[in-house]
Design an enzyme around this catalytic site. Sequence first.
Site, short mmCIF file in Angstrom:
data_model
loop_
_atom_site.label_atom_id
_atom_site.label_comp_id
_atom_site.label_asym_id
_atom_site.label_seq_id
_atom_site.Cartn_x
_atom_site.Cartn_y
_atom_site.Cartn_z
N PRO A 101 43.44 -68.46 18.49
CG PRO A 101 42.31 -67.17 16.70
CD PRO A 101 42.40 -67.32 18.37
N GLY A 102 46.01 -69.58 16.17
CA GLY A 102 47.17 -69.45 15.59
C GLY A 102 47.18 -69.63 14.12
NE ARG A 104 53.37 -77.71 10.99
CZ ARG A 104 52.49 -78.82 10.40
NH1 ARG A 104 52.52 -78.86 9.15
NH2 ARG A 104 51.68 -79.29 10.99
CE1 TYR A 110 54.82 -81.62 15.80
CE2 TYR A 110 54.84 -80.37 13.98
CZ TYR A 110 55.08 -80.44 15.31
OH TYR A 110 55.20 -79.53 16.25
CB CYS A 124 74.01 -84.16 7.49
SG CYS A 124 74.04 -83.67 9.03
CD GLU A 125 69.13 -85.07 11.36
OE1 GLU A 125 68.41 -86.18 11.51
OE2 GLU A 125 69.95 -84.67 11.98
#
Length: 414
Positions: free
Chosen positions: A274-275, A313, A317, A343-344
Amino acid sequence: MAPSAHSSVGAAPLALPLDAIAADVGTPAYVYDAATIRSAYGELDAALGRVPHALHYALKANSTLAIVRLLRELGSGADANSVGEIEVALRAGFDPASVVFTGVGKTSAELERAIVLGVKTINAESPGELQRIATLARAHGTTARVALRVNPDIDALSHPHISTGLRTNKFGVPIESARALYREAAATPGLQPTGVHVHVGSQITSLDPLTSAARRIVELVQDLREDGIALDHVDLGGGLGISYDGSRVPSLTEYAAALVDGVASTGLTLVLEPGRALVGAAGLLLTRVVDVKEYPGGPRFAILDAGMTELLRPALYGAFHGIVAVAPRSGALQPYEVVGPLCESSDIFGRDRLLPPLQPGDLVAVLDTGAYGAVMASTYNRRPLPPEVLVDEGARWRVIRRRQTIDDLLALEA
Ligand code: LLP
């Protein structure tokens, strides 16, 4: 915080002394709560109590040394996905025998290091990797303990970027070919098959894919027994999700119960990796509002001093993370586009979030960022990596990783 993943998300870290931490280390900064990690580990370990088991914390979720040491002190083993993570595990005090080595593209140098150290198991991903392990082990006059990562062709029903159990994914060997590969491995000098491994994805919020995978693995274990191949463990990987948005997800106790039922009949040790479920809810990203701007008929932007460099994240995603004002101002809630400074246009933490009025300088916390937060940070736009702080026993806290400086950032350059 109640010891289950579906209770109020990120609530415990919010009770931390965030003002004092921000004043001391600045923002952006990651802040972790040791008690939340202990309670998650304790809940899972206790729920597995009735079967022989070993938890191998997946270092990839958060491999800052102090976090890794905390997990070791709790009794965890480690799951390393690169030789870098193996070295971190060693420096955190893990015995090589408590490290499993996973990863879809282990280089020969990485395999050699793992073999020489004598890790608990190498989770092999292909027939070619088994052969490479055998050759290296023989060259060192030793035998490597291996498990084959089996791909059960199961849809984890998670985000496609983090689903790994379908035949079309690059991971493992098709379950139909596993039996023959085990027979071959058992007959190969230099290899000792000791386990079987599966990991169908991450942020899994339904138990079905996990229990289906376990069922298929147990069938394989039985087939292997008929072939005279006795394993000592079944490694069902990681993958249990946490609730980022308050919706119900299985608790660690429910997860454990579902897996134990399937595996108990084999009598083998149940290994889990598990993480996220251990560290995800224990962390938050502490950031300050840099600017607020609003156009007539357009959205209202709250621009933070953290963005996709600190927490990837949402951009990668479309992941949801709760966002809260640390000291909410009075006034009606207003919808904000909560964005970073990069800058995105993908540098957005949250769209249309209802928040109390925000002003430049206000502290904002991005919740449930203990897993896959700091470890996925980058220095894009020459932004130094943020510091990490661990809070323990109420209000006591310490910097477990200092903020990177521009000198650190340039230290490798000619
Ligand atoms: N074992 C193996 C072989 C894995 O590949 C992973 C995660 C784990 C265990 C731990 O899975 P967990 O319990 O944390 O779900 N960066 C993505 C997650 C990638 C997970 C990769 N493998 C994210 O931010 O959601």
